[in-house]
Design an enzyme around this catalytic site. Structure first.
Site, short mmCIF file in Angstrom:
data_model
loop_
_atom_site.label_atom_id
_atom_site.label_comp_id
_atom_site.label_asym_id
_atom_site.label_seq_id
_atom_site.Cartn_x
_atom_site.Cartn_y
_atom_site.Cartn_z
CG PHE A 237 -1.68 -1.29 1.42
CD1 PHE A 237 -2.57 -1.78 0.48
CD2 PHE A 237 -1.43 -2.05 2.54
CE1 PHE A 237 -3.21 -2.98 0.67
CE2 PHE A 237 -2.07 -3.27 2.73
CZ PHE A 237 -2.96 -3.74 1.80
N GLY A 463 -0.15 -8.76 -3.55
CA GLY A 463 -1.42 -9.32 -3.11
C GLY A 463 -2.56 -8.98 -4.03
CB THR A 464 -2.80 -6.60 -6.82
OG1 THR A 464 -1.61 -6.95 -7.54
CG2 THR A 464 -2.47 -5.48 -5.85
NE ARG A 586 -9.51 -6.53 -22.93
CZ ARG A 586 -8.69 -7.29 -23.65
NH1 ARG A 586 -7.45 -6.88 -23.90
NH2 ARG A 586 -9.09 -8.44 -24.11
CB ILE A 587 -12.07 -5.65 -15.89
CG1 ILE A 587 -12.66 -4.30 -15.48
CG2 ILE A 587 -11.85 -6.55 -14.69
CD1 ILE A 587 -11.76 -3.46 -14.61
CD GLN A 596 -6.15 -4.98 -5.58
OE1 GLN A 596 -5.62 -3.87 -5.64
NE2 GLN A 596 -5.92 -5.81 -4.59
N GLY A 659 -6.15 0.84 -14.53
CA GLY A 659 -5.66 0.64 -13.17
C GLY A 659 -6.78 0.71 -12.16
CD GLU A 662 -2.79 3.87 -5.64
OE1 GLU A 662 -2.16 4.54 -4.82
OE2 GLU A 662 -2.43 3.72 -6.82
#
Length: 704
Positions: A237, A463-464, A586-587, A596, A659, A662
């Site tokens: 983070f 961890g993403t 785009r996912i 996330q 992205g 965040e």
């Protein structure tokens, strides 16, 4: 991983490649990798806030069982003080044991090295350090005369004061957020080996090449002599950059010629690995009777250390959000005798969105306009202050879809009218935005003789699920099934790559991986089925491609909705449900993307109601620097959180990524604060919204 065609890899839910290893304990973290002849270091931190070290009683502890060395300013190796790495100058706390000055509480003054961790800790606790104390100042106040404007961080458009004076409705309010900490599940740890002139570092970090280059410069080593690996990371983070424990471990390893491990305790993590600065933000909005913004003003103040200026750029949030005739935003800092803050998930945007989105809600109330409609009326066609076109912007689509799913249309806008038993119920909304950047990265793709493919990139999976996402991107570009692709990451020998930060990691790494994979596919057409015994490799460096990008406003966007229940007799606030709808490019992997975004929104809930680190003014240290004293949302605090996204690929990105790491936290606290106002009729401009603050606000409302 399911075997599917390469064209079907991206956009389909996939479990994490390393998931089984993590839940079965096969995956090794930085503090778990076994080494022969391993010794342990324990940092000794200062117990004064400002002053100098007078004496260190190392002779007494050197005779204790197992103790091998005590490093401090009088005997430690010298390091360079001119490191400027990929992300600028590192926190000056890396210059450990170089002088006797104490600039803040928790400054490392010594490292005790022993055969076992228990022996090192016992000796560290027994080490007597005497100080010459000096007066300190840690009081963060908006009226402090030491505050200064950040150079080149002021944006002015039009005449703000004149537009405020001409406005039909004006909001002029101050919002505050407290000091907050990253609190990753895995505390910071590092193991260092010095062998044959080569430094081997096993670490928990956000960018192995970043750490390797900074260590090489710090210790005047050739970059090729430093090798950093960080295979698995239990959360970061923003906190897992180069820190004092890295430097101390390298010093000890080169002195003792044995592998040295340092694992920080939770209290040490609070003291020396960075945090989000508290902020005080004044927002001034002015609008005509129809809700069109005439004036937008945002003045942000955050604290920093006396060692280095760190800016929590909260005033930047509104610069891309809303059109207005006049705009003035500025970031200011207040240097105090505290550790240097650092990046923390959505730095600037998280606290900045709380202030701006809360002020917009207040303006909507004054005008009698629905909060979503107010945002619609101030939607910009181009960047509000830059004038640049947006690469894509579908914030209104997020509001439209979110309002439909949340049931916004049936909302009674009047506060304090909905009650269920002892609970007052309210709903709130806020916008979210986070920049979508990309940074130069190198990657390689190799076709192996057994029909599989190996991709190497110095990515960091904190961890993403980045390792899995990169596998899917490579499979799509190679036009093969994902189970034929092996992605290797987190090794500094793989070359330069952007760090896991700024929601730019997968976008930057994926760009390089896709280019390398496509080039490999073209090369393979020349070989046919007869490959060399070492396979065929293609490499990519995206520096020129990224430099050629046209200037645009590049952002992900989102709409946050929250429903809160408030018991004004106890002060308890419960967030019953949250919904986030995002336009975030785009996912790649819906499964990990959802995780996330839910994680970010959970953190926003935690920010709104729980998280607050407090320092003792007299001693300069944290009060309750552990998980008993620092509260964050636990399972019982989190009810229903729903996330979704709308189609929004970035046309200038070869994969279409923007992205998502965040944006989930951005706006979440503002939506909850607005829901609390809608429930109670009282505005909370100070986070967190604690029970005592709810009770005080209710008492003031009753008195009024």
């Amino acid at each position: 991983m399911t075997t599917v065609a390469g064209a079907d890899a991206v956009g389909v839910a996939h479990t994490r490649i390393e998931g089984r290893d993590k839940v079965t304990g096969v995956a090794r973290y930085a503090a778990e990798i076994p080494f022969a002849d391993l010794v342990h270091g324990w940092l000794v931190l200062s117990t004064v806030t400002r002053g100098r070290v007078r004496t260190i009683g190392d002779e007494a502890v050197l005779g204790m069982p197992g103790v091998l060395a005590v490093l401090h300013h009088a005997n430690a190796p010298r390091v360079r003080d001119d490191v400027v790495g990929a992300l600028g100058r590192p926190d000056p706390i890396i210059e450990v044991f170089q002088h006797d000055r104490i600039p803040h509480a928790g400054w490392p003054v010594a490292l005790v090295v022993a055969e076992t961790s228990e022996q090192a800790r016992e000796a560290a606790d027994a080490l007597v350090v005497e100080y010459d104390r000096e007066p300190h100042d840690i009081a963060f106040r908006a009226d402090h005369d030491g505050a200064r404007q950040v150079q080149d961080d002021e944006v002015v458009k039009g005449d703000l004061e004149a537009q405020l004076a001409a406005s039909e409705a004006v909001v002029d309010a101050t919002y505050t957020t407290p000091e907050q900490h990253h609190s990753a599940m895995e505390p910071h740890a590092v193991t260092v080996c010095w062998d044959g002139g080569r430094l081997e570092v096993f670490d928990s970090n956000q960018g192995s090449k970043w750490i390797a280059d900074d260590l090489a410069h710090l210790f005047s080593l050739d970059p090729s002599a430093v090798h950093v690996r960080s295979e698995h990371v239990g959360g970061a983070f923003g906190s897992k950059g180069l820190r004092s424990h890295h430097v101390a471990a390298v010093m000890a390893a080169t002195e003792l010629h044995r592998p040295v491990r340092i694992s920080l305790t939770r209290r040490q993590v609070f003291a020396i690995t960075g945090y989000r600065s508290p902020t005080t933000q004044r927002v001034r909005l002015g609008a005509d009777a129809g809700g069109r913004l005439r004036a937008f003003g945002h003045d942000n103040l955050n604290l920093t250390s006396t060692l280095r200026e760190f800016v929590e750029g909260s005033a930047g949030f509104g610069r891309t959000m809303y059109a207005s005739d006049a705009h003035h935003s500025v970031n200011r800092v207040l240097p105090l005798d505290v550790p240097t803050p650092t990046w923390m998930r959505a730095p600037g945007e998280a606290p900045g969105s709380f202030a701006v989105e809360s002020a917009l809600d207040e303006l909507a109330e004054k005008l009698g306009i629905d909060p979503i409609e107010l945002r619609v009326r101030n939607e910009p066609a181009v960047g509000p202050v830059s004038g640049l076109p947006f690469s894509s912007r579908n914030l209104l689509g997020c509001f439209e879809e979110g309002a439909r799913r949340f049931g916004w249309a049936g909302r009674d806008p009047r506060p304090r009218v909905r009650r269920e038993g002892r609970w007052l119920i309210g709903t709130g909304v806020a916008a979210a935005s986070f920049q979508a950047g990309a940074a130069p990265t190198t990657a390689s793709a190799t076709a192996e003789t057994d029909g599989t493919f190996t991709v190497k990139v110095t990515a960091a999976d904190v961890g993403t699920g980045a390792r899995t996402a990169l596998t899917l991107i490579a499979a799509e570009a190679l036009e093969v099934a994902p189970d034929r692709v092996r992605v290797r990451i987190a090794d500094s020998d793989f070359g330069h790559a952007w760090v896991a930060g700024g929601s730019m990691g997968t976008r930057s790494w994926g760009w390089a991986v896709s280019v390398a994979a496509r080039q490999l596919r073209e090369r393979l057409a020349l070989f046919g089925s007869d490959l060399p015994k070492d396979g065929v490799t293609a490499t990519a460096d995206t520096a020129d491609l990224i430099a050629a990008l046209a200037q645009k406003e590049r952002h992900a966007f989102g709409a946050q909705f929250a429903e809160a229940a408030v018991d004004v007799t106890t002060g308890e606030v419960r967030v019953r449900r949250m919904l986030g709808v995002f336009a975030a490019g785009r996912i790649i992997n819906p499964l990990t993307a959802r995780s996330q975004l839910v994680g970010g929104m959970t953190w926003g809930l935690s920010m709104a109601l729980h998280e607050e680190a407090v320092r003792d003014d007299a001693f300069g240290e944290h009060i309750g620097a552990d998980f008993a004293g620092y509260h964050f949302a636990a399972n019982a605090d989190v009810a229903e959180i729903e996330v979704d996204w709308i189609d929004d690929p970035d046309p200038d990105d070869p994969v279409g990524i923007k992205g998502i790491g965040e944006i989930g936290i951005v706006g979440a606290a503002a939506a909850i604060a607005s829901a609390v106002w809608h429930a109670t009729g009282v505005r909370h401009r100070e986070l967190p919204i604690r029970p005592d603050r709810v009770l005080l606000a209710e008492a003031a409302r009753t008195d009024a």
